[in-house]
Enzyme design. Structure first.
Site, mmCIF file in Angstrom:
data_model
loop_
_atom_site.group_PDB
_atom_site.id
_atom_site.type_symbol
_atom_site.label_atom_id
_atom_site.label_comp_id
_atom_site.label_asym_id
_atom_site.label_seq_id
_atom_site.Cartn_x
_atom_site.Cartn_y
_atom_site.Cartn_z
ATOM 1 N N HIS A 75 0.851 -1.203 0.000
ATOM 2 C CA HIS A 75 0.000 0.000 0.000
ATOM 3 C C HIS A 75 0.878 1.240 0.000
ATOM 4 O O HIS A 75 1.482 1.611 1.021
ATOM 5 C CB HIS A 75 -0.938 0.030 1.207
ATOM 6 N N CYS A 76 0.955 1.877 -1.149
ATOM 7 C CA CYS A 76 1.700 3.133 -1.272
ATOM 8 C C CYS A 76 1.107 3.886 -2.458
ATOM 9 O O CYS A 76 0.273 3.337 -3.193
ATOM 10 C CB CYS A 76 3.188 2.857 -1.467
ATOM 11 N N HIS A 77 1.506 5.129 -2.602
ATOM 12 C CA HIS A 77 0.919 5.984 -3.645
ATOM 13 C C HIS A 77 2.012 6.718 -4.416
ATOM 14 O O HIS A 77 3.133 6.854 -3.925
ATOM 15 C CB HIS A 77 0.013 7.055 -3.027
ATOM 16 N N ASN B 139 -2.410 13.397 4.238
ATOM 17 C CA ASN B 139 -3.331 13.882 5.274
ATOM 18 C C ASN B 139 -2.936 13.534 6.699
ATOM 19 O O ASN B 139 -3.799 13.476 7.578
ATOM 20 C CB ASN B 139 -4.768 13.366 5.021
ATOM 21 N N ASP C 233 2.168 2.843 3.243
ATOM 22 C CA ASP C 233 1.268 3.987 3.029
ATOM 23 C C ASP C 233 2.029 5.257 2.618
ATOM 24 O O ASP C 233 1.477 6.353 2.655
ATOM 25 C CB ASP C 233 0.394 4.260 4.265
ATOM 26 N N ARG D 161 -10.414 0.444 -6.407
ATOM 27 C CA ARG D 161 -10.658 0.835 -5.021
ATOM 28 C C ARG D 161 -11.998 1.545 -4.922
ATOM 29 O O ARG D 161 -12.292 2.449 -5.709
ATOM 30 C CB ARG D 161 -9.556 1.786 -4.565
ATOM 31 N N ARG E 1 -14.394 12.268 4.240
ATOM 32 C CA ARG E 1 -13.522 13.443 4.112
ATOM 33 C C ARG E 1 -12.681 13.377 2.833
ATOM 34 O O ARG E 1 -12.037 14.339 2.453
ATOM 35 C CB ARG E 1 -12.634 13.602 5.354
ATOM 36 N N HIS F 30 -6.374 -0.771 5.890
ATOM 37 C CA HIS F 30 -6.042 -0.273 7.225
ATOM 38 C C HIS F 30 -6.947 -0.829 8.331
ATOM 39 O O HIS F 30 -7.447 -0.080 9.190
ATOM 40 C CB HIS F 30 -6.061 1.269 7.225
ATOM 41 N N TYR G 240 -12.122 1.102 1.257
ATOM 42 C CA TYR G 240 -11.625 1.971 2.337
ATOM 43 C C TYR G 240 -12.819 2.607 3.025
ATOM 44 O O TYR G 240 -13.605 3.326 2.395
ATOM 45 C CB TYR G 240 -10.699 3.043 1.752
HETATM 46 C C1 0GY Z 1 -4.384 6.294 2.469
HETATM 47 C C2 0GY Z 1 -5.243 7.095 3.314
HETATM 48 C C3 0GY Z 1 -5.771 8.309 3.047
HETATM 49 C C4 0GY Z 1 -5.930 8.893 1.757
HETATM 50 C C5 0GY Z 1 -6.284 8.219 0.645
HETATM 51 O O1 0GY Z 1 -7.136 8.093 -1.488
HETATM 52 C C6 0GY Z 1 -6.697 8.844 -0.613
HETATM 53 O O2 0GY Z 1 -6.620 10.057 -0.748
HETATM 54 O O3 0GY Z 1 -6.306 6.912 0.640
HETATM 55 C C7 0GY Z 1 -6.327 9.061 4.183
HETATM 56 O O4 0GY Z 1 -6.375 10.295 4.121
HETATM 57 O O5 0GY Z 1 -6.727 8.412 5.186
HETATM 58 O O6 0GY Z 1 -4.584 5.085 2.389
HETATM 59 O O7 0GY Z 1 -3.496 6.843 1.842
#
Ligand code: 0GY
Length: 298
Positions: A33-35, A256, A251, A126, A132, A183, A159
């Site tokens: 899990h990473c972006h 955020n 992550d 996803r 939020r 998570h 999520y």
């Molecule tokens: C995560 C958690 C968050 C954000 C996102 O898609 C997203 O913007 O997943 C969060 O703010 O809890 O998994 O990166």
């Protein structure tokens, strides 16, 4: 060219020099899990986004992967990029076989677009229910998306936050693929593992064998702060009860975060506390993610 996007004023950028973990990851470990974020001048953030992050490029992700000792990444499309998966696909193509992706799509996406993503290594979509982060999507729309992607052998990542699980459960049970919950379903860790909310989450996994979870994000769930003692019992319970259906991810770059900037070395050092044997560690970090995201290799 500098980015046309200004990071939110209260946004905490990721750690500039994380520590080296003392825990040595097993060979072939997957950060599941990473972006990647932008960079915004190349891959613009979505007009409907709820936050504007600090750019976090694919090169920076790959450097972190190598520094921590991971072999592979599962890159998850984040809400700030909406349904434009270009940054994700670009990162997947650059990573070769070392990354797989989780996209966000509408049910009206063309077959051709799905095929491009499939070829790049996307293996899932996803569904985000966190208020939020996204405007609500009707469940019927998610079901149509599920119908489209199941033909490709993709699965679904969801999520949500713990208080929403009860309402969502009937819907989640209708999903026709494997379902990965991000998570740990975001428990309130102050309530403890015996609280009905966490018991409901445990029941979801024990009653539905197609459900998996990421035992990730102690940095988001903690109240105590690093080294995340208050989150350990939740993740350890899940790892020991469902050893074949758990995944772990950094992550990075931690969008955020408000309380602190996570050090990924400290995050990796939580792994032997939640997966206390080498067999559990190998399942969590290698065998499980490989089965789900690289089925041809496992
Ligand atoms: C995560 C958690 C968050 C954000 C996102 O898609 C997203 O913007 O997943 C969060 O703010 O809890 O998994 O990166």
């Amino acid at each position: 060219m500098s980015s046309p996007f200004l990071m939110d004023e209260d946004y905490l950028p990721f750690h500039p020099n994380p520590s080296k973990p003392s825990f040595q990851l097993p060979a072939g470990a997957v950060d599941a899990h990473c972006h990647v974020f932008g960079p915004g001048d190349v891959f613009p953030y979505a007009p409907e986004r709820k936050y504007t992050p600090c750019d976090a490029s694919k090169q920076q992700l790959f450097e972190l992967r190598d520094y921590l000792g991971f072999t592979r990444n599962v890159i998850v499309q984040a809400s700030c990029h909406g349904k434009d998966n270009s940054a994700l696909v670009d990162a997947l193509n650059a990573a070769g076989d070392l990354a797989r992706g989780v996209a966000v799509v509408s049910p009206d996406i063309s077959d051709q677009e799905l095929e491009i993503m499939d070829k790049a290594g996307v293996k899932a979509v996803r569904f985000n229910f966190v208020k939020r982060l996204v405007d609500a999507t009707p469940k019927e729309v998610f079901l149509r998306t599920a119908d489209r992607i199941k033909e490709l052998g993709w699965h679904i990542v969801v999520y949500f936050e713990a208080p929403d699980l009860e309402e969502l459960t009937p819907f989640l049970k209708t999903l026709p693929t494997s379902v990965v919950v991000d998570h740990m379903g975001r428990p309130d860790v102050t309530k403890g593992i015996d609280h009905p909310d966490f018991k409901r989450f445990m029941a979801l996994l024990s009653e539905n064998e197609n459900f998996w979870t990421k035992v990730s994000c102690p940095e988001r769930l903690t109240v105590a702060g690093p080294p995340y003692d208050d989150v350990i019992p939740f993740a350890k319970t899940l790892v020991e009860t469902f050893p074949d259906r758990v995944l772990w991810g950094t992550d990075w770059p931690h969008p955020n975060m408000k309380s602190h900037v996570p050090d990924e070395g400290v995050l990796v050092n939580t792994i032997p506390r939640i997966a206390v044997t080498q067999a559990l560690q190998k399942a969590l970090l290698v065998d499980n993610p490989m089965r789900l995201y690289w089925p041809e290799a496992s």
